[in-house]
Design an enzyme around this catalytic site. Structure first.
Site, PDB file in Angstrom:
ATOM      1  CB  SER A 267      -0.916   0.049   1.049  1.00 27.24           C
ATOM      2  OG  SER A 267      -1.819   0.932   1.110  1.00 27.24           O
ATOM      3  CB  THR A 268       1.155   4.296   2.433  1.00 25.33           C
ATOM      4  OG1 THR A 268      -0.264   4.168   2.585  1.00 25.33           O
ATOM      5  CG2 THR A 268       1.770   5.269   2.334  1.00 25.33           C
TER       6      THR A 268
ATOM      7  CG  HIS B  93      -4.157  -1.073  -0.501  1.00 24.03           C
ATOM      8  ND1 HIS B  93      -4.006  -1.029   0.749  1.00 24.03           N
ATOM      9  CD2 HIS B  93      -4.602  -2.296  -0.700  1.00 24.03           C
ATOM     10  CE1 HIS B  93      -4.036  -2.122   1.482  1.00 24.03           C
ATOM     11  NE2 HIS B  93      -4.823  -3.057   0.396  1.00 24.03           N
TER      12      HIS B  93
ATOM     13  CG  MET C 261      -0.994   4.153   6.253  1.00 21.66           C
ATOM     14  SD  MET C 261      -2.066   5.485   6.426  1.00 21.66           S
ATOM     15  CE  MET C 261      -2.795   5.440   4.847  1.00 21.66           C
TER      16      MET C 261
ATOM     17  CG  ASP D 252      -5.782  -5.865   2.614  1.00 26.57           C
ATOM     18  OD1 ASP D 252      -6.270  -6.775   3.286  1.00 26.57           O
ATOM     19  OD2 ASP D 252      -5.697  -5.257   1.543  1.00 26.57           O
TER      20      ASP D 252
END
Length: 401
Positions: free
Chosen positions: A217-218, A245, A338, A341
């Protein structure tokens, strides 16, 4: 409520100063709206608001923000021109690019990440959509707080997410099994022995992997490109499936970038695609990507199911489906991001006998997803980003040592 929300939207820690934010956008309505949203949060304080990059660059030293939310298209000086000038004035500045969901802006946003921006937030197309978008507001505030807090931590003594917990354990409470103490500090700082994290680790599967599944993600785009570059031709006989993401348009461009890094064919996964060895498949934004067995083939299925862990695409559905098909021949990676997940998917892969490697805290942009995975006790290694690709190569060759 997600892991990210629980830890980010609760405001500043007692006794700490708010994270200082600068907003740079040529649209006065958007600039005012973002400023009000950010100032409403007790953990944040807007210290500057500017209509173009030049004004923002000139004000960096005076306002001294922790985070800048930077528009791309502005008169006099655009965001891409301003970005390196800002970073030259303040090396540890967090810059979050804000752009609408066009292919051009997606390309620019990903290029900005390679030039030092920490992340991006996709803006809705119109002012009215920005005003009413709960998701945009939540994502903006979450990222400003998470990235701003990390930047502040990095300025002081290096600390790890689990240091306080580990320091408070008695000998009888210590984790059982092989322990990982692999955190790599930023900028050459030393990690005190008492601050090193300790995680219960599982042995790698004795079965050579037949698939590589990755969740991020991030900070993920940069991490993915490094891992794919490091693994390269070693993945020639297995497929790679990735959930990052990201919104639509961004995922198509990401697939192109990771393919170039790996020198392998790469695309967004499409419903009905048959997995091919040596090919990379990226979950498209706005859809969950899972795998299904169809006779002797394994196919991609895209679903429009509800978000999982507030994410769509989400890592957990992909990992669950991979584990069901490949079992102990699964190798999974959890990279920076973040939230939590992927943590449940890690448990599923481990239950099926597969192996998981997760990124360590010091090399992660945000240690939410990899931290949650590491703390399941189901991973086989917790490694700095620079060591993940080489480790994957050895595991794919049948040598996990």
């Amino acid at each position: 409520m997600s892991f990210a929300q629980q830890n980010i939207t609760s405001g500043a820690n007692p006794g700490t100063d708010p994270i200082k934010v600068m907003v740079v956008d040529d649209a006065v309505v958007i600039r005012g709206l973002l400023t009000r949203w950010l100032d409403t949060d007790p953990g944040l304080k807007v210290v500057g608001s500017h209509r173009n990059g030049k004004l923002a660059v000139d004000d960096i030293e005076k306002s001294n923000p922790d985070v800048v939310v930077l528009d791309i298209e502005m008169p006099e000086m655009d965001g891409m021109t301003a970005l390196p000038l800002m970073l030259a004035k303040k090396r540890d500045l967090v810059v979050i690019m804000a752009s609408t969901l066009t292919r051009r802006n997606a390309e620019i946003s990903l290029k900005a990440l390679s030039l030092g921006a920490s992340d991006y937030v996709p803006k809705p197309e119109s002012t009215s959509e920005v005003t009413t978008s709960v998701d945009f507001r939540r994502e903006l505030i979450e990222k400003v707080k998470a990235l701003g807090a990390r930047a502040r931590r990095m300025r002081g003594p290096v600390r790890t997410m689990r240091a306080e917990t580990n320091a408070g354990r008695t000998a009888s409470q210590a984790p059982v099994g092989r322990l990982a103490t692999t955190a790599t500090p930023l900028r050459g700082a030393a990690v005190p022995a008492a601050a090193k994290p300790a995680f219960k680790l599982r042995p790698y599967s004795a079965i050579r992997p037949r698939i590589l599944a990755i969740g991020s993600s991030t900070g993920g785009p940069q991490a993915l490109q490094q891992v794919m570059k490091d693994v390269g031709t070693a993945m020639h006989d297995i497929p790679v499936v990735i959930t990052q993401h990201m919104p639509p348009t961004f995922t198509a461009i990401l697939a192109e970038h990771v393919g170039k890094a790996a020198l392998r064919p790469s695309k967004e996964g499409a419903d009905g695609d048959v997995l091919q060895p040596g090919h990379i498949y990226v979950a498209p934004g706005g859809k969950h990507m899972i795998l299904e067995k169809d006779g002797g083939a394994v196919k991609i299925r895209l679903t429009d199911d509800a978000p999982v862990n507030f994410c769509k695409p989400a890592v957990d559905p992909l990992f669950d489906s991979v584990a069901k098909i490949y079992g102990s021949a699964t190798l999974g990676l959890i990279l920076t991001g973040m939230g939590h997940d992927g943590a449940n998917g890690v448990k599923t892969i481990a239950a099926g006998g597969g192996s998981i490697v997760t990124q360590d805290e010091a090399s992660s942009v945000v240690w939410g997803m990899p931290g949650a995975a590491a703390n399941t006790g189901m991973c086989s290694d917790v490694l700095p980003l620079s060591e993940i690709g080489p480790k994957v190569v050895r595991v794919l060759k049948g040598n996990a040592r």
